[in-house]
Design a protein around this motif. Sequence first.
Motif, PDB file in Angstrom:
ATOM      1  N   GLU A  70       0.833  -1.204   0.000  1.00 32.33           N
ATOM      2  CA  GLU A  70       0.000   0.000   0.000  1.00 32.33           C
ATOM      3  C   GLU A  70       0.865   1.250   0.000  1.00 32.33           C
ATOM      4  O   GLU A  70       0.557   2.243  -0.648  1.00 32.33           O
ATOM      5  CB  GLU A  70      -0.889   0.037   1.252  1.00 32.33           C
ATOM      6  CG  GLU A  70      -1.786  -1.158   1.421  1.00 32.33           C
ATOM      7  CD  GLU A  70      -2.829  -1.240   0.337  1.00 32.33           C
ATOM      8  OE1 GLU A  70      -3.441  -0.205   0.035  1.00 32.33           O
ATOM      9  OE2 GLU A  70      -2.991  -2.343  -0.221  1.00 32.33           O
TER      10      GLU A  70
ATOM     11  N   GLU B 148       3.838   1.561  -1.281  1.00 31.77           N
ATOM     12  CA  GLU B 148       4.404   1.736  -2.624  1.00 31.77           C
ATOM     13  C   GLU B 148       3.368   2.342  -3.565  1.00 31.77           C
ATOM     14  O   GLU B 148       3.677   3.250  -4.333  1.00 31.77           O
ATOM     15  CB  GLU B 148       4.905   0.390  -3.163  1.00 31.77           C
ATOM     16  CG  GLU B 148       6.199  -0.030  -2.470  1.00 31.77           C
ATOM     17  CD  GLU B 148       6.603  -1.478  -2.727  1.00 31.77           C
ATOM     18  OE1 GLU B 148       5.872  -2.198  -3.449  1.00 31.77           O
ATOM     19  OE2 GLU B 148       7.646  -1.886  -2.178  1.00 31.77           O
ATOM     20  N   LYS B 149       2.117   1.866  -3.478  1.00 28.13           N
ATOM     21  CA  LYS B 149       1.035   2.420  -4.305  1.00 28.13           C
ATOM     22  C   LYS B 149       0.852   3.900  -4.004  1.00 28.13           C
ATOM     23  O   LYS B 149       0.723   4.738  -4.885  1.00 28.13           O
ATOM     24  CB  LYS B 149      -0.283   1.692  -4.001  1.00 28.13           C
ATOM     25  CG  LYS B 149      -0.522   0.475  -4.860  1.00 28.13           C
ATOM     26  CD  LYS B 149      -1.985   0.040  -4.733  1.00 28.13           C
ATOM     27  CE  LYS B 149      -2.100  -1.473  -4.756  1.00 28.13           C
ATOM     28  NZ  LYS B 149      -3.158  -1.982  -3.877  1.00 28.13           N
ATOM     29  N   TRP B 150       0.825   4.200  -2.705  1.00 25.79           N
ATOM     30  CA  TRP B 150       0.621   5.584  -2.252  1.00 25.79           C
ATOM     31  C   TRP B 150       1.708   6.487  -2.828  1.00 25.79           C
ATOM     32  O   TRP B 150       1.442   7.578  -3.323  1.00 25.79           O
ATOM     33  CB  TRP B 150       0.636   5.609  -0.721  1.00 25.79           C
ATOM     34  CG  TRP B 150       0.235   6.907  -0.095  1.00 25.79           C
ATOM     35  CD1 TRP B 150      -1.024   7.290   0.277  1.00 25.79           C
ATOM     36  CD2 TRP B 150       1.100   7.999   0.262  1.00 25.79           C
ATOM     37  NE1 TRP B 150      -0.995   8.539   0.847  1.00 25.79           N
ATOM     38  CE2 TRP B 150       0.292   8.998   0.846  1.00 25.79           C
ATOM     39  CE3 TRP B 150       2.475   8.228   0.138  1.00 25.79           C
ATOM     40  CZ2 TRP B 150       0.813  10.216   1.310  1.00 25.79           C
ATOM     41  CZ3 TRP B 150       2.993   9.433   0.592  1.00 25.79           C
ATOM     42  CH2 TRP B 150       2.170  10.407   1.168  1.00 25.79           C
TER      43      TRP B 150
ATOM     44  N   GLU C  39       1.224   6.962  -6.647  1.00 29.57           N
ATOM     45  CA  GLU C  39       0.082   7.825  -6.954  1.00 29.57           C
ATOM     46  C   GLU C  39       0.411   9.302  -6.752  1.00 29.57           C
ATOM     47  O   GLU C  39      -0.132  10.169  -7.407  1.00 29.57           O
ATOM     48  CB  GLU C  39      -1.119   7.442  -6.070  1.00 29.57           C
ATOM     49  CG  GLU C  39      -1.967   6.349  -6.700  1.00 29.57           C
ATOM     50  CD  GLU C  39      -2.892   5.678  -5.691  1.00 29.57           C
ATOM     51  OE1 GLU C  39      -3.190   6.293  -4.642  1.00 29.57           O
ATOM     52  OE2 GLU C  39      -3.299   4.534  -5.958  1.00 29.57           O
TER      53      GLU C  39
END
Length: 278
Positions: free
Chosen positions: A269, A271-273, A276
């Motif tokens: 999560e 890494e996604k954050w 983004e």
Amino acid sequence: EAKKLGRNQYAFYTQEMQLVANRRSEQKRELRNALLNNEFEIYFQPIMNSKTGKVTKAEALIRWRHPAMGMVSPAEFIPLAEDAGLIHEIGSWVFLECLNQSLKWREQFGPDFQISVNLSPAQFKNTLFFDRWFSLIESACSTDNCLCVEITEGVLLDASEKTAEQLLRFRDAGIEVAIDDFGTGYSSLAYIKRIDADYLKIDRAFIINLSLESTDYPLVEAIIMMAHKLGLKVIAEGVETEAQLRLLNSVGCDYIQGFWYSKPLPQVEFEKWMLERQ
Ligand code: C2E
Ligand code: MG
Ligand code: MG
Ligand code: MG
């Protein structure tokens, strides 16, 4: 009559205390297996550089996924792990996981990326683990500033001379040092005089009611001025609102950490954050 009631109340309390004690020793037993059973997980909370607006740091916060109870907070199980002498192995696992993760994230997010790891006062009593960390760090490439260790006042209160020495070894190994939860202890000022640190983290207690009218405002401003004069960078913990963020920026706070940006997130999560945001 009062005496009788008193005795009953006493009986009630001891029964209650017995239950708490049972639960604690049960949890200690379970903690012993938690490492083997892979029940620990590290969450990461972004730390924002106020000047650049970039996230170049994250704090590592351990979680225990208990098979029956679900997520257990570190505030609950770290003291138990200290008590049971398990903090050394758990802490070492966290440190080495973070070393690996930080080196990976430096390739992904930039060469300045750093992970902050919390250390318990108890960990300074068994420095064999530290020796292992330092030799691993020495043998890896580009580890300079890839980690920071967060310590609380308890670390220096316990064993002053030896601890200051150990902290020097961290800095010599290219690991930065942060004073965590600053302002909540009893001897904060004497404390920062005794160690060479890189960061001072202002405790959430000063941020939670921060407003122009609050007495926390001049306190926070003074802490930041003092820290800067001592050559320390300041991280504010527990920033939850835009108003707090604005005030902290206006008094020159270097880094912001808190739910306003993000809660602590599991690795994927996080890494996604990060992706983004870019
Ligand atoms: P800490 O090092 O002061 O970590 C900050 C705590 O504040 C974390 O709680 C974090 O989730 C919480 N926090 C961050 N931003 C906000 C916010 O905006 N609002 C509020 N209400 N809370 C916020 P967490 O994860 O429950 O950890 C609690 C404590 O457990 C930590 O306090 C640290 O002392 C200890 N801890 C966590 N991980 C480790 C570890 O790997 N080793 C050791 N020795 N201690 C750890
Ligand atoms: Mg911390
Ligand atoms: Mg803290
Ligand atoms: Mg804390």
